[in-house]
Write a protein that holds these residues in place. Sequence first.
Motif, short mmCIF file in Angstrom:
data_model
loop_
_atom_site.label_atom_id
_atom_site.label_comp_id
_atom_site.label_asym_id
_atom_site.label_seq_id
_atom_site.Cartn_x
_atom_site.Cartn_y
_atom_site.Cartn_z
N GLN A 94 -4.13 14.98 29.05
CA GLN A 94 -3.02 15.29 29.96
C GLN A 94 -3.07 16.80 30.22
O GLN A 94 -3.92 17.24 30.96
N CYS A 95 -2.25 17.63 29.57
CA CYS A 95 -2.37 19.08 29.85
C CYS A 95 -3.65 19.67 29.28
O CYS A 95 -4.14 20.67 29.75
N GLY A 96 -4.16 19.04 28.22
CA GLY A 96 -5.44 19.45 27.65
C GLY A 96 -5.38 20.42 26.49
O GLY A 96 -6.38 20.62 25.81
N TYR A 97 -4.23 21.02 26.26
CA TYR A 97 -4.18 22.13 25.29
C TYR A 97 -4.64 21.72 23.89
O TYR A 97 -5.35 22.47 23.23
N CYS A 98 -4.25 20.55 23.46
CA CYS A 98 -4.58 20.12 22.09
C CYS A 98 -5.95 19.47 21.97
O CYS A 98 -6.39 19.15 20.87
N GLN A 99 -6.59 19.18 23.11
CA GLN A 99 -7.69 18.21 23.12
C GLN A 99 -8.98 18.69 22.45
O GLN A 99 -9.71 17.88 21.89
N CYS A 107 0.05 16.44 19.61
CA CYS A 107 -0.11 16.46 21.07
C CYS A 107 1.28 16.39 21.69
O CYS A 107 1.96 15.37 21.58
N ARG A 108 1.66 17.46 22.34
CA ARG A 108 3.00 17.49 22.96
C ARG A 108 3.09 16.54 24.15
O ARG A 108 4.16 16.18 24.59
N CYS A 109 1.94 16.19 24.71
CA CYS A 109 1.94 15.25 25.83
C CYS A 109 1.87 13.80 25.35
O CYS A 109 1.82 12.89 26.17
N THR A 135 -0.50 11.89 23.91
CA THR A 135 -1.66 11.09 24.32
C THR A 135 -2.21 10.26 23.16
O THR A 135 -3.36 9.80 23.21
S1 FES Z 1 -2.72 16.80 26.13
FE1 FES Z 1 -1.05 18.20 26.30
S2 FES Z 1 -0.66 18.79 24.24
FE2 FES Z 1 -2.09 17.19 24.07
#
Ligand code: FES
Length: 159
Positions: A97-102, A133-135, A137
């Motif tokens: 999703q946002c990618g930050y944690c990926q 993961c804040r999103c 996923t």
């Molecule tokens: S994809 Fe957004 S924090 Fe994991």
Amino acid sequence: MSYTINVNGTSHTVDVDGDTPLLWVLRDTLDMKGSKFGCGMGLCGACTVHINGQATRSCITPVSAIGASKVTTIEGIGATPVGRKVQEAWLKVDVVQCGYCQAGQIMSATALLTTKAKPTDQDIDDAMSGNLCRCATYTRIRAAIKQAAGLPTHDSREV
Ligand code: FES
Ligand code: FES
């Protein structure tokens, strides 16, 4: 002080204090920005790298502790057979999703599948529980890990 560390198969000599977290050396000194800063306290997993194949939180690992160990980051994981499979599964399942944690998620998943080719749900939960993961996923992460392992992903929670 100067430290020579092996990152993704290449030796780098860096001039930093010994207590500098590996994450800062990667990001600021070596300009490898794939490993992310989340909490800085070993709690979120965004900074996960491998040290000798083991998923490790680079935000709480001082550079002086690396020694002759081999560091692998998200920039290099695709060069390993398991890492490549994991990344392909991530794309196929469209996890991000946002990618930050990926980056951290992929590093933890790859460490898991390298030691356990056919993990159980419990193995997956145990290996991934430190990666937040804040999103949210999580269901797709689990599906992608199973896809990479060649396991069925028929659980209705996995989309
Ligand atoms: S994809 Fe957004 S924090 Fe994991
Ligand atoms: S930034 Fe390292 S665990 Fe959160």
